[in-house]
Design a protein around this motif. Structure first.
Motif, PDB file in Angstrom:
ATOM      1  N   UNK A 260       0.736  -1.331   0.046  1.00 27.43           N
ATOM      2  CA  UNK A 260      -0.091   0.043   0.001  1.00 27.43           C
ATOM      3  C   UNK A 260       0.886   1.151  -0.136  1.00 27.43           C
ATOM      4  N   UNK A 261       2.088   1.066   0.550  1.00 25.11           N
ATOM      5  CA  UNK A 261       3.002   2.353   0.396  1.00 25.11           C
ATOM      6  C   UNK A 261       3.455   2.686  -0.959  1.00 25.11           C
ATOM      7  N   UNK A 262       3.756   1.701  -1.839  1.00 19.77           N
ATOM      8  CA  UNK A 262       4.225   1.992  -3.108  1.00 19.77           C
ATOM      9  C   UNK A 262       3.161   2.782  -4.031  1.00 19.77           C
ATOM     10  N   UNK A 263       2.017   3.029  -3.590  1.00 21.92           N
ATOM     11  CA  UNK A 263       1.211   4.163  -4.232  1.00 21.92           C
ATOM     12  C   UNK A 263       0.798   3.710  -5.458  1.00 21.92           C
ATOM     13  N   UNK A 264       0.240   2.604  -5.785  1.00 23.67           N
ATOM     14  CA  UNK A 264      -0.171   1.912  -6.814  1.00 23.67           C
ATOM     15  C   UNK A 264      -1.364   2.579  -7.465  1.00 23.67           C
ATOM     16  N   UNK A 265      -1.773   3.713  -7.118  1.00 21.36           N
ATOM     17  CA  UNK A 265      -3.064   4.486  -7.366  1.00 21.36           C
ATOM     18  C   UNK A 265      -2.704   5.123  -9.006  1.00 21.36           C
ATOM     19  N   UNK A 266      -3.676   4.848  -9.810  1.00 23.53           N
ATOM     20  CA  UNK A 266      -3.379   5.209 -11.141  1.00 23.53           C
ATOM     21  C   UNK A 266      -4.146   6.979 -11.013  1.00 23.53           C
ATOM     22  N   UNK A 267      -3.304   7.981 -11.323  1.00 22.28           N
ATOM     23  CA  UNK A 267      -3.636   9.150 -11.351  1.00 22.28           C
ATOM     24  C   UNK A 267      -4.510   9.366 -12.982  1.00 22.28           C
ATOM     25  N   UNK A 268      -5.590   9.942 -13.089  1.00 20.10           N
ATOM     26  CA  UNK A 268      -6.445  10.240 -13.930  1.00 20.10           C
ATOM     27  C   UNK A 268      -5.510  11.253 -15.153  1.00 20.10           C
ATOM     28  N   UNK A 269      -5.402  10.710 -16.119  1.00 21.09           N
ATOM     29  CA  UNK A 269      -4.825  11.428 -17.258  1.00 21.09           C
ATOM     30  C   UNK A 269      -5.746  12.448 -17.876  1.00 21.09           C
ATOM     31  N   UNK A 270      -6.838  11.990 -17.995  1.00 21.02           N
ATOM     32  CA  UNK A 270      -7.973  12.739 -18.521  1.00 21.02           C
ATOM     33  C   UNK A 270      -8.436  14.049 -17.692  1.00 21.02           C
ATOM     34  N   UNK A 271      -8.161  14.849 -18.154  1.00 20.82           N
ATOM     35  CA  UNK A 271      -8.628  16.222 -17.371  1.00 20.82           C
ATOM     36  C   UNK A 271      -9.341  17.199 -18.483  1.00 20.82           C
ATOM     37  N   UNK A 272      -9.974  18.023 -18.072  1.00 16.53           N
ATOM     38  CA  UNK A 272     -10.601  18.928 -19.008  1.00 16.53           C
ATOM     39  C   UNK A 272     -10.521  20.222 -18.563  1.00 16.53           C
ATOM     40  N   UNK A 273      -9.891  21.244 -19.398  1.00 21.89           N
ATOM     41  CA  UNK A 273      -9.720  22.595 -19.302  1.00 21.89           C
ATOM     42  C   UNK A 273     -10.972  23.334 -19.239  1.00 21.89           C
ATOM     43  N   UNK A 274     -11.181  24.231 -18.365  1.00 19.73           N
ATOM     44  CA  UNK A 274     -12.340  24.954 -18.468  1.00 19.73           C
ATOM     45  C   UNK A 274     -11.858  26.257 -19.035  1.00 19.73           C
ATOM     46  N   UNK A 275     -12.830  26.646 -19.892  1.00 17.74           N
ATOM     47  CA  UNK A 275     -12.500  27.877 -20.379  1.00 17.74           C
ATOM     48  C   UNK A 275     -13.884  28.541 -20.538  1.00 17.74           C
ATOM     49  N   UNK A 276     -13.944  30.084 -20.485  1.00 19.69           N
ATOM     50  CA  UNK A 276     -14.806  30.801 -20.501  1.00 19.69           C
ATOM     51  C   UNK A 276     -15.504  31.237 -21.942  1.00 19.69           C
ATOM     52  N   UNK A 277     -16.614  30.968 -22.295  1.00 18.16           N
ATOM     53  CA  UNK A 277     -17.196  31.177 -23.693  1.00 18.16           C
ATOM     54  C   UNK A 277     -17.844  32.591 -23.634  1.00 18.16           C
TER      55      UNK A 277
END
Length: 141
Positions: free
Chosen positions: A124-141
């Motif tokens: 559990x210390x190794x940090x096998x958690x997967x970081x989400x690579x999908x992220x959305x960039x918010x922008x104002x329209x």
């Protein structure tokens, strides 16, 4: 009249368990013990000094096995590199064992057991958690 006392007078008080020896010596010499000074030197309360002088002995803990020791093989198999299933949290592993292998213990006890075993804790210390690579960039329209 000559009275010979067989009393050991050469000892050092390092802990609370040495206090009964001091009490015997001080009673035979008809002297009083300075409990406050002893408490300051041993970094405890003076009432604790009094308790140990009156014969208190701490309970001995038993070296008994845990309920979870029965599941050691199952846990090591689930946390091995050959296992296809990945557990990111100890709680999820606990719930899996509870549902599928009839583990009967509290989650906090299970976490403490995992923490006490270095081979399991390292998983559990190794940090096998997967970081989400999908992220959305918010922008104002």
């Amino acid at each position: 009249m000559y009275i010979a006392l067989d009393i050991q007078t050469d000892f050092k008080i390092n802990s609370l368990t040495d206090l009964p020896k001091l009490k015997i010596l001080m009673e035979n010499l008809k002297m009083r013990i300075n409990k406050s000074q002893l408490a300051r030197e041993l970094n405890v309360d003076r009432r604790t000094i009094n308790k140990y002088l009156n014969g208190f002995t701490p309970k001995k803990t038993k070296n008994k096995s845990s309920k979870i020791d029965e599941y050691y093989g199952v846990i090591s198999l689930l946390l091995s590199k050959e296992s296809k299933q990945v557990f990111y949290y100890k709680r999820v592993l606990w719930q899996y064992l509870k549902d599928n292998h009839d583990l009967d213990c509290a989650a906090s006890s299970f976490r403490r057991y995992i923490q006490s075993k270095p081979e399991f804790q390292s998983y559990f210390s190794e940090g096998k958690r997967i970081n989400s690579t999908q992220s959305s960039i918010r922008y104002e329209t």
